[in-house]
Design a protein around this motif. Structure first.
Motif, PDB file in Angstrom:
ATOM      1  N   LYS A  75     -52.667 -20.233   8.854  1.00 43.65           N
ATOM      2  CA  LYS A  75     -51.217 -20.275   8.954  1.00 43.65           C
ATOM      3  C   LYS A  75     -50.656 -18.973   9.525  1.00 43.65           C
ATOM      4  CE  LYS A  75     -47.088 -21.212   6.211  1.00 43.65           C
ATOM      5  NZ  LYS A  75     -46.531 -21.467   4.872  1.00 43.65           N
ATOM      6  N   LYS A  76     -51.242 -17.838   9.119  1.00 41.81           N
ATOM      7  CA  LYS A  76     -50.804 -16.542   9.648  1.00 41.81           C
ATOM      8  C   LYS A  76     -51.060 -16.440  11.149  1.00 41.81           C
ATOM      9  CE  LYS A  76     -51.385 -13.907   5.361  1.00 41.81           C
ATOM     10  NZ  LYS A  76     -52.140 -12.834   4.691  1.00 41.81           N
ATOM     11  N   ILE A  77     -52.223 -16.959  11.579  1.00 40.94           N
ATOM     12  CA  ILE A  77     -52.540 -16.941  13.020  1.00 40.94           C
ATOM     13  C   ILE A  77     -51.521 -17.745  13.800  1.00 40.94           C
ATOM     14  CG2 ILE A  77     -54.242 -17.692  14.741  1.00 40.94           C
ATOM     15  CD1 ILE A  77     -56.413 -17.006  12.666  1.00 40.94           C
ATOM     16  N   MET A  78     -51.188 -18.936  13.325  1.00 37.93           N
ATOM     17  CA  MET A  78     -50.207 -19.785  13.999  1.00 37.93           C
ATOM     18  C   MET A  78     -48.843 -19.105  14.024  1.00 37.93           C
ATOM     19  SD  MET A  78     -51.854 -22.328  15.107  1.00 37.93           S
ATOM     20  CE  MET A  78     -50.447 -23.251  15.692  1.00 37.93           C
ATOM     21  N   ASP A  79     -48.504 -18.439  12.913  1.00 33.25           N
ATOM     22  CA  ASP A  79     -47.214 -17.729  12.880  1.00 33.25           C
ATOM     23  C   ASP A  79     -47.177 -16.623  13.930  1.00 33.25           C
ATOM     24  OD1 ASP A  79     -46.382 -19.361  10.849  1.00 33.25           O
ATOM     25  OD2 ASP A  79     -46.839 -17.926   9.235  1.00 33.25           O
ATOM     26  N   LEU A  80     -48.298 -15.901  14.072  1.00 36.33           N
ATOM     27  CA  LEU A  80     -48.364 -14.834  15.074  1.00 36.33           C
ATOM     28  C   LEU A  80     -48.225 -15.389  16.495  1.00 36.33           C
ATOM     29  CD1 LEU A  80     -51.190 -12.586  13.583  1.00 36.33           C
ATOM     30  CD2 LEU A  80     -48.749 -12.026  13.758  1.00 36.33           C
TER      31      LEU A  80
END
Length: 454
Positions: A355-360
């Protein structure tokens, strides 16, 4: 009489017979039997030698020993007392003896059988024998190894045995007749009266019954229910003229007991006396009676205790085994639960990281490179499809290739986070091998889509 060994000794005129029996769950078994003649004047010690030798040869020890005597010289008197004296009946008889019998109490030995009680009275049959005649049998009992349990009247014991063991179709009172070598003995036992006697076997029964029985029959008290029964090991060879004493002459067949001869009927009935629950005559003074051997009972109790402990041990072992298995599986389940928590935690951390990767990616809105696009397409195409041409113009990508089935390529490409507006740019054609020739156009996402929830 479970696990009880017994010896029955029947003493008659010039003959002694003995039967040794053992009992078990299979029933009563005759282990040994024998008989000996004796002459008038033989000492009791001489007769006892035969009996002791018989016991030694057949390992008949320890046993309960029951001795029966003839009924010739008995004196029988039916008397009644108030029920209040039942607890001290023997003492009462001792004080009342002179009134009851025309003999000196010091010259007799007696015992009694309780017949019935009611209406405030207790009725007994008093059986008396002169002491000088009984001394011979008491002396004989003293010479028998380990002593004698009971000294009784054989005729009455045979009568009781027949009444209890022989199946009949009526409840008639029995006049039981027993054939010996040279004489006939008989006994009569009813709820009101008892009588016994004997006579020469060459004379008919109807002419030789004692006055006591004749009076009982003539009084009408038992005539309607009296039956004469002969005890024999050979029913076809034994017949007695009963005269007018009975409508029926019955035969008690003792052949089933493997006695072989009528001589042993009395001693066999005596050997079975241990199992009797009712009272029986016993002329041996209480202080001189052999105590009942409790060894078989103790042995039975021991076997029962061992069996019970074995059952408890087996059940305990089964319960322990089940509890051990339950503890083992609970431990295993607990370990698997810990491992499952670790896996669940790793999955949760991976989801958070993705989820953090997608947010970035959404924050930087970075456009993928041509190499990333080419890699994504190659990864999406199935094993039966091949890419021949690949071109990028701005946000538009065009691919050409060959596939065994190209109809499912568009949905596969649309599922990618990098592409949208996927469509065929020209009709699908076939090559010479029958494969589809496809040409597909697609656009690069300007803003990345969120990956669907798992």
């Amino acid at each position: 009489m479970i696990f009880q060994d017994c010896l029955g000794i029947d003493i008659q005129k010039d003959l002694v017979s003995a039967v040794y029996v053992k009992s078990s769950f299979k029933g009563i078994q005759i282990i040994a039997k024998d008989s000996w003649n004796y002459a008038e004047g033989d000492r009791p010690s001489m007769m006892a030698e035969n009996i002791n030798r018989f016991m030694a040869e057949n390992n008949a020890e320890p046993v309960e020993i029951f001795m029966g005597i003839p009924s010739d010289n008995l004196m029988i008197k039916n008397v009644s007392f108030p029920s209040a004296v039942k607890e001290n009946l023997r003492e009462t008889l001792r004080y009342e003896m002179e009134k009851i019998l025309p003999v000196n109490p010091e010259d007799i030995i007696y015992d009694y059988i309780v017949k019935d009680s009611g209406a405030g009275l207790i009725n007994i049959a008093l059986v008396v024998m002169k002491k000088k005649e009984m001394d011979f049998f008491l002396e004989l009992a003293g010479f028998i190894k380990n002593g004698v349990t009971a000294l009784t009247v054989t005729s009455f014991i045979v009568n009781d045995f027949v009444s209890e063991k022989i199946v009949r179709d009526d409840d008639a009172t029995l006049l039981v007749v027993r054939l010996l070598e040279k004489r006939i003995e008989f006994s009569f036992v009813s709820e009101k009266d008892i009588a016994a006697g004997g006579f020469d076997s060459g004379k008919p029964l109807s002419e030789n019954i004692p006055v006591q029985i004749q009076k009982i029959i003539e009084s009408g008290r038992d005539s309607d229910s009296l039956r004469v029964m002969g005890c024999t090991t050979d029913p076809g060879a034994f017949a007695i003229d009963a005269g007018s004493l009975s409508e029926f002459y019955l035969k008690a067949d003792f052949s089933a007991y493997d006695l072989e001869s009528d001589t042993f009927i009395g001693s066999f009935a005596l050997a079975n006396l241990y199992s009797r629950k009712s009272d029986f005559l016993n002329f041996i003074p209480a202080v001189n009676r052999r105590k009942k051997d409790l060894t078989p009972i103790k042995y039975l109790i021991l076997i029962s205790a061992v069996f019970l402990l074995s059952v408890l041990f087996y059940l305990g072992a089964v319960i322990y085994k089940k509890n051990s298995a339950l503890t083992y599986y609970e431990k295993e389940i607990s370990g698997l639960k810990d491992q499952a928590l670790v896996v669940e935690k790793a999955i949760s951390e991976a989801d958070e990281l993705e989820k953090k990767i997608m947010d970035l990616k959404l924050i930087f809105n970075s456009k993928p490179s041509a190499l990333e696009i080419h890699k994504e397409i190659v990864m999406i195409l199935p094993d039966n499809s091949w890419l021949k041409q690949f071109s990028i113009k701005g946000d538009t990508v065009e691919i050409q290739g060959i596939s065994a089935s190209s109809s499912g390529l568009v949905p596969l490409l649309e599922n990618s986070l990098l592409f949208e507006d996927v469509k065929f740019l020209s009709p699908i054609t076939k090559d010479k091998d029958g494969n589809d020739l496809f040409r597909i156009g697609l656009k690069i996402e300007t803003s990345l889509k969120e990956k669907p929830e798992k």
